[in-house]
Write a protein that holds these residues in place. Structure first.
Motif, mmCIF file in Angstrom:
data_model
loop_
_atom_site.group_PDB
_atom_site.id
_atom_site.type_symbol
_atom_site.label_atom_id
_atom_site.label_comp_id
_atom_site.label_asym_id
_atom_site.label_seq_id
_atom_site.Cartn_x
_atom_site.Cartn_y
_atom_site.Cartn_z
ATOM 1 N N TYR A 86 10.926 -2.424 -20.543
ATOM 2 C CA TYR A 86 11.527 -1.592 -19.494
ATOM 3 C C TYR A 86 12.555 -2.390 -18.705
ATOM 4 O O TYR A 86 13.675 -1.950 -18.470
ATOM 5 C CB TYR A 86 10.397 -1.103 -18.578
ATOM 6 N N LEU A 87 12.171 -3.608 -18.311
ATOM 7 C CA LEU A 87 13.103 -4.438 -17.535
ATOM 8 C C LEU A 87 14.324 -4.798 -18.381
ATOM 9 O O LEU A 87 15.447 -4.879 -17.886
ATOM 10 C CB LEU A 87 12.409 -5.707 -17.022
ATOM 11 N N ASP A 88 14.074 -4.991 -19.677
ATOM 12 C CA ASP A 88 15.180 -5.334 -20.572
ATOM 13 C C ASP A 88 16.179 -4.173 -20.659
ATOM 14 O O ASP A 88 17.391 -4.369 -20.563
ATOM 15 C CB ASP A 88 14.609 -5.658 -21.963
ATOM 16 N N THR A 89 15.644 -2.957 -20.795
ATOM 17 C CA THR A 89 16.523 -1.776 -20.851
ATOM 18 C C THR A 89 17.381 -1.696 -19.595
ATOM 19 O O THR A 89 18.522 -1.238 -19.638
ATOM 20 C CB THR A 89 15.661 -0.482 -20.931
ATOM 21 N N LEU A 90 16.813 -2.110 -18.494
ATOM 22 C CA LEU A 90 17.549 -2.026 -17.225
ATOM 23 C C LEU A 90 18.350 -3.303 -16.920
ATOM 24 O O LEU A 90 18.858 -3.481 -15.815
ATOM 25 C CB LEU A 90 16.566 -1.792 -16.070
ATOM 26 N N ASP A 91 18.405 -4.186 -17.921
ATOM 27 C CA ASP A 91 19.105 -5.466 -17.752
ATOM 28 C C ASP A 91 18.562 -6.320 -16.624
ATOM 29 O O ASP A 91 19.306 -7.024 -15.942
ATOM 30 C CB ASP A 91 20.611 -5.233 -17.492
ATOM 31 N N LYS A 92 17.271 -6.248 -16.442
ATOM 32 C CA LYS A 92 16.677 -7.038 -15.358
ATOM 33 C C LYS A 92 15.753 -8.139 -15.901
ATOM 34 O O LYS A 92 15.280 -8.961 -15.125
ATOM 35 C CB LYS A 92 15.823 -6.152 -14.437
ATOM 36 N N ASP A 125 6.971 1.266 -13.513
ATOM 37 C CA ASP A 125 8.043 1.875 -12.739
ATOM 38 C C ASP A 125 8.048 1.345 -11.296
ATOM 39 O O ASP A 125 9.106 1.127 -10.704
ATOM 40 C CB ASP A 125 7.882 3.396 -12.743
ATOM 41 N N ASP A 132 14.503 -2.984 -7.239
ATOM 42 C CA ASP A 132 15.691 -2.291 -6.725
ATOM 43 C C ASP A 132 15.765 -2.405 -5.208
ATOM 44 O O ASP A 132 16.809 -2.728 -4.642
ATOM 45 C CB ASP A 132 15.605 -0.789 -7.068
ATOM 46 N N HIS A 139 9.753 -1.955 -11.062
ATOM 47 C CA HIS A 139 11.202 -1.793 -11.115
ATOM 48 C C HIS A 139 11.746 -1.252 -9.792
ATOM 49 O O HIS A 139 12.739 -1.751 -9.262
ATOM 50 C CB HIS A 139 11.562 -0.880 -12.293
ATOM 51 N N SER A 140 11.071 -0.253 -9.219
ATOM 52 C CA SER A 140 11.534 0.308 -7.933
ATOM 53 C C SER A 140 11.536 -0.767 -6.858
ATOM 54 O O SER A 140 12.438 -0.827 -6.025
ATOM 55 C CB SER A 140 10.623 1.417 -7.434
#
Ligand code: ATP
Ligand code: MG
Length: 438
Positions: free
Chosen positions: A343-349, A270, A277, A273-274
């Protein structure tokens, strides 16, 4: 002067441990050069600085002194600036060029009545006597008409010279960076930072919300950055919110990915990901000219120094890598990588970042590492296998992730790479074999 920031999701995951040992490993890898002052480790934990006590090396002046110096400077200079402003408008009124109802004059009168002069050091200032006298009459002045009493004092105040004095104070009252940097002979690198928790002091807690003040602090740090080949920033748990603008000038962000347990892994994923962002927002705001506050002020300084293109390129080319910490079994690594990719895939990253996020190394869970008794905190050159682990991390910093696998590589490639313990460990082994043959 590449700047490396060691960051992580929460407290106690090994940021400081990895910062210390990365500084030692980088120092070692740069040893071929004549200069011995090439690496500086900066403790950005303003609430609970630990590095100086872990290394048992205590800088003469810490961030606490630096904050005091800067606070003093801002206070004295702010005060003088306000006096200059007030005197100019008062004189204008007395000379007839400013009407009694002028909004600015009324504001100056209010400042004059309410300014706290307790902390101002009158004796240190060339016009201290006159300024002091100006304040002696405060009780008698209630409206612009009363300002007549001040005519003799204001006549004695040469505002042109006053301005020159103010300017030279603004330019010269600058802390000398060397006084705050401590070179540690034993380890071959320097440290900068605290011993005393400066955020324990109320004034400093307030200052940390003042962009103008933080900008001064960042400027001091920038001066330090320029003196070293590499700078490592150890950050506190929760990041350096008040100093997030620093992200503009960091070349390499090293995430500590804690493998201790599921919660730690979730937190690490997480946090990455933060950070992405945050990084994207900062970049977009920079490109579209929407930065505000400290971010804007700091970026403007950077642009003035290096040019817009260099600042943009440095933001675009920021390097990201992971160091797994507290690893016990290889399957924890593959599990962590799978989870991060998902996780990154779910967020399209994932597509955007899979080639950018590199795996720079790993530190096993190891009983040698023990900050509780301080001695294990800096394990570099004390434990062979851990030393090679850190050499691997340092090598990736030096070669900008050119040789380590990214998230795009399969898990097998990552494990192969981590097993090798990096080319430096490998090169050392070769060297040892070669010397044993001769
Ligand atoms: N790989 C490891 N094996 C064993 N112990 C470790 C390891 N990494 C860190 N530790 C221990 O975990 C504790 C916390 O480490 P450290 O202080 O480096 O974390 P931190 O992330 O800097 O914490 P904080 O957020 O409070 O600054 C220390 O006692 C340290 O010795
Ligand atoms: Mg720490």
């Amino acid at each position: 002067m590449p700047i490396v920031s060691i960051i992580g999701p929460k407290g106690g995951i090994g940021k400081t441990t990895i910062s210390l040992n990365t500084a030692a490993a980088l120092t070692q890898s740069l040893k071929t050069s004549a200069s011995d002052r090439r690496v500086c480790l900066i403790d950005l934990d303003l609430r609970l600085p630990t590095i100086s006590s872990l290394l048992d090396s205590h800088p003469n002046k810490t961030f606490y002194d630096l904050f005091e110096t800067l606070a003093n400077r801002t206070y004295q200079v702010d005060f003088l600036r306000t006096i200059y402003h007030i005197s100019t408008w008062f004189k204008g009124y007395l000379e007839g060029s400013v009407p009694a109802r002028d909004e600015k004059l009324v504001r100056c009168l209010a400042w004059y009545k309410n300014l706290n002069a307790d902390l101002f050091r009158f004796a240190d200032f060339r016009f201290g006597d006159q300024v002091h006298e100006l304040f002696l009459h405060r009780g008698k002045i209630h409206s612009p008409e009363d300002l007549k009493i001040l005519v003799p004092v204001l006549d004695a105040l040469d505002l042109r010279k006053f301005k020159e004095e103010l300017k030279s104070r603004e330019d010269n009252a600058w802390p000398v960076a060397e006084e705050f940097i401590k070179y540690i002979e034993e380890y071959g690198f320097s440290i900068l930072g605290g011993e005393i928790p400066i955020l324990g002091k109320k004034n400093h807690r307030k200052r940390i919300n003042e962009p103008e003040f933080l900008l001064l602090f960042l400027e001091v740090l920038n001066g330090v950055f320029r003196k070293f080949d590499y700078v490592i920033l150890d950050t506190p748990a929760g990041g350096v919110n008040h100093l997030s603008s620093l992200m503009n000038c960091i070349d390499h962000v090293l995430f500590v990915f804690d493998l201790s347990n599921n919660i730690a892994v979730n937190g690490s994923v997480d946090a990455i990901h933060s950070f992405i962002d945050y990084y994207e927002d900062l970049y977009d705001d920079f490109v579209s000219g929407k930065l505000t506050g400290l971010d804007k002020a700091y970026v403007n300084r950077l642009v003035a120094e290096k040019g817009e293109r260099a600042v943009r390129e440095s933001l675009e080319n920021k390097k990201f890598s992971l160091v797994f910490n507290r690893c016990q079994e290889e399957r924890e690594i593959t599990g962590g990588l799978n989870q991060l990719r998902e996780y990154l895939d779910t967020l399209d990253k994932l597509e955007k970042y899979k080639d950018r996020i590199h795996i720079a190394g790993l530190v096993p869970h190891h009983k040698v590492i023990n900050i509780a008794n301080n001695r294990g905190a800096l394990f570099y050159n004390k434990d062979g296998s851990l030393t090679e682990r850190m050499d691997q991390v340092a090598a990736n910093i030096v070669d900008n992730n050119a040789r380590c696998p990214s998230l795009a590589a399969g898990n097998r490639a990552v494990l192969d790479y981590l097993r090798k313990q990096g080319w430096m460990g490998f090169a050392k082994k070769l060297h040892r074999v070669a010397s044993s043959l001769t």
